[in-house]
Design an enzyme around this catalytic site. Structure first.
Site, PDB file in Angstrom:
ATOM      1  N   THR B  10     -18.519 -10.751  22.373  1.00  0.00           N
ATOM      2  CA  THR B  10     -17.627 -11.868  22.670  1.00  0.00           C
ATOM      3  C   THR B  10     -17.324 -11.874  24.161  1.00  0.00           C
ATOM      4  O   THR B  10     -17.463 -10.847  24.825  1.00  0.00           O
ATOM      5  CB  THR B  10     -16.307 -11.761  21.880  1.00  0.00           C
ATOM      6  OG1 THR B  10     -15.521 -12.928  22.112  1.00  0.00           O
ATOM      7  CG2 THR B  10     -15.505 -10.540  22.306  1.00  0.00           C
ATOM      8  N   ASP B  72     -17.404 -14.357  13.315  1.00  0.00           N
ATOM      9  CA  ASP B  72     -17.325 -15.814  13.289  1.00  0.00           C
ATOM     10  C   ASP B  72     -16.163 -16.180  12.379  1.00  0.00           C
ATOM     11  O   ASP B  72     -15.892 -15.482  11.396  1.00  0.00           O
ATOM     12  CB  ASP B  72     -18.627 -16.452  12.809  1.00  0.00           C
ATOM     13  CG  ASP B  72     -18.710 -17.933  13.203  1.00  0.00           C
ATOM     14  OD1 ASP B  72     -18.166 -18.299  14.260  1.00  0.00           O
ATOM     15  OD2 ASP B  72     -19.315 -18.725  12.469  1.00  0.00           O
ATOM     16  N   ALA B  73     -15.462 -17.242  12.721  1.00  0.00           N
ATOM     17  CA  ALA B  73     -14.255 -17.596  11.983  1.00  0.00           C
ATOM     18  C   ALA B  73     -14.017 -19.084  12.059  1.00  0.00           C
ATOM     19  O   ALA B  73     -14.574 -19.762  12.928  1.00  0.00           O
ATOM     20  CB  ALA B  73     -13.056 -16.851  12.567  1.00  0.00           C
ATOM     21  N   TYR B 164      -6.279 -23.882  15.444  1.00  0.00           N
ATOM     22  CA  TYR B 164      -5.526 -24.697  14.484  1.00  0.00           C
ATOM     23  C   TYR B 164      -4.186 -24.076  14.089  1.00  0.00           C
ATOM     24  O   TYR B 164      -3.501 -24.590  13.197  1.00  0.00           O
ATOM     25  CB  TYR B 164      -6.372 -24.935  13.228  1.00  0.00           C
ATOM     26  CG  TYR B 164      -7.635 -25.720  13.510  1.00  0.00           C
ATOM     27  CD1 TYR B 164      -7.630 -27.115  13.480  1.00  0.00           C
ATOM     28  CD2 TYR B 164      -8.823 -25.078  13.822  1.00  0.00           C
ATOM     29  CE1 TYR B 164      -8.775 -27.845  13.754  1.00  0.00           C
ATOM     30  CE2 TYR B 164      -9.984 -25.792  14.094  1.00  0.00           C
ATOM     31  CZ  TYR B 164      -9.949 -27.175  14.061  1.00  0.00           C
ATOM     32  OH  TYR B 164     -11.086 -27.891  14.332  1.00  0.00           O
ATOM     33  N   ARG B 191      -8.472 -12.715  10.419  1.00  0.00           N
ATOM     34  CA  ARG B 191      -9.134 -11.761  11.307  1.00  0.00           C
ATOM     35  C   ARG B 191      -8.545 -10.366  11.149  1.00  0.00           C
ATOM     36  O   ARG B 191      -9.278  -9.382  11.078  1.00  0.00           O
ATOM     37  CB  ARG B 191      -9.039 -12.216  12.766  1.00  0.00           C
ATOM     38  CG  ARG B 191      -9.781 -11.281  13.738  1.00  0.00           C
ATOM     39  CD  ARG B 191      -9.844 -11.848  15.144  1.00  0.00           C
ATOM     40  NE  ARG B 191     -10.525 -13.117  15.144  1.00  0.00           N
ATOM     41  CZ  ARG B 191      -9.944 -14.306  15.391  1.00  0.00           C
ATOM     42  NH1 ARG B 191      -8.664 -14.365  15.695  1.00  0.00           N
ATOM     43  NH2 ARG B 191     -10.641 -15.409  15.343  1.00  0.00           N
TER      44      ARG B 191
END
Lengths: 207, 207
Positions: B10, B72-73, B164, B191
């Protein structure tokens, strides 16, 4: 964590038998896709062994809501840019290297095409790859990779095994994979290595 | 097995900091993509969180030949057939629901589009999903999934978090994720759950 059932996402009787033997020790019941009441179709349409195996494990697991084992495997030939790769089982039918008509069997036709493409090629280096995935729905997944290095023979030898075994000579051997007893094959094969590594890790994680 | 370095795939400083804190206990050095001398680009172009995260872990791991963590989320909204899903970060720009021009920020534009699509919609059920993958090249991979269930608010509230968070009200709460302190958010977030589960399993596998 304790689990009591695992779905092996295959209809291949040979693979199923191997997994039943391996998991018998752990007291876990092994189911196959034939044991599932409702059928779903999962396409193996990804670009890598890993992605195909992960996709199968994930889709079957999320649908049936039980732990799943899925595998994808194939042959990578250095001089052919790692083809047949994920196309190993249907190599005869793809554009790369030209489409072949099935004669005796799919396995024999794939081998015929492979040997044609490697005619007069000095670099015959190849490896078998196996990726085995274990997945518990909405919890975790684990994959292991197994490799068997060797070279492609000039012509097929041996009647055991399946797929490309008759033209694959493992490193340190003077005969093809199809000339080895199942026990010896499992000891050195890509699938044997991947499955043993998976079992070793699952013993920790499921105990 | 002992490992001494992990690459966190990342460039997000916040995520990197979290992973550094989590792995400090294990005496493992954490590297980021910025620490890598040679750069490669891995597209997040798959259809699921799992496949995107697996692809990143696999490609970075095989290229740099060190253990990798990738994540990934995103947000899945029931009434929108689980959109924005893997498009969460660039929801404003996709055809589904119409393309929006960025105004204040990408996050705010994504939220504006989401609220427009849910106007007069009674079913506001949603969940955050995180898939975290750990991979040691040519050996094994492990992934965990974390979920945070809740509903979409009528309008944004709160200034903490990102994405969000200002419109996501977790189950059992009367405020949005963006109104929670980081510590509380991590305790209930997708997470946080995925990473804690991963750590727990790695403690077994890497000890």
């Amino acid at each position: 964590m304790r689990i009591d059932k695992i779905l092996v996402a295959t209809t291949n009787k040979g693979k199923l038998k191997e997994f039943k033997k391996l998991f018998g020790d752990l007291g876990i019941q092994i189911l196959s896709l034939d044991d599932m009441p409702e059928k779903i179709k999962v396409e193996e349409d990804r670009e890598t062994f890993l992605e195909n195996a992960v996709k199968k494990a994930k889709e079957y697991g999320d649908f049936y809501k039980i732990p799943v084992i899925a595998e994808d495997a194939g042959l990578e030939v250095e001089a052919l840019k790692n083809y047949p790769g994920v196309y190993s089982a249907r190599f005869y039918s793809i554009d790369f290297g030209g489409v072949y008509q099935i004669k005796e069997s799919i396995d024999r036709t794939n081998i015929e095409k492979l040997l044609d493409l490697l005619k007069d090629e000095k670099n015959r280096k190849a490896r078998f790859v196996s990726v085995v995935v274990f997945y518990i729905p909405e919890d975790f997944g684990l994959w292991t990779e197994g490799y068997c290095y060797g070279k492609i023979a000039e012509k097929p030898e041996g009647e055991k095994g399946f797929g490309y075994d008759p033209v694959f000579i493992p490193e340190g051997y003077k005969k093809t994979m199809a000339e080895l007893d199942l026990e010896e094959k499992n000891r050195i094969s890509h699938r044997g290595k991947a499955v043993r590594k998976l079992m070793e890790k699952l013993r920790y994680l499921l105990s």
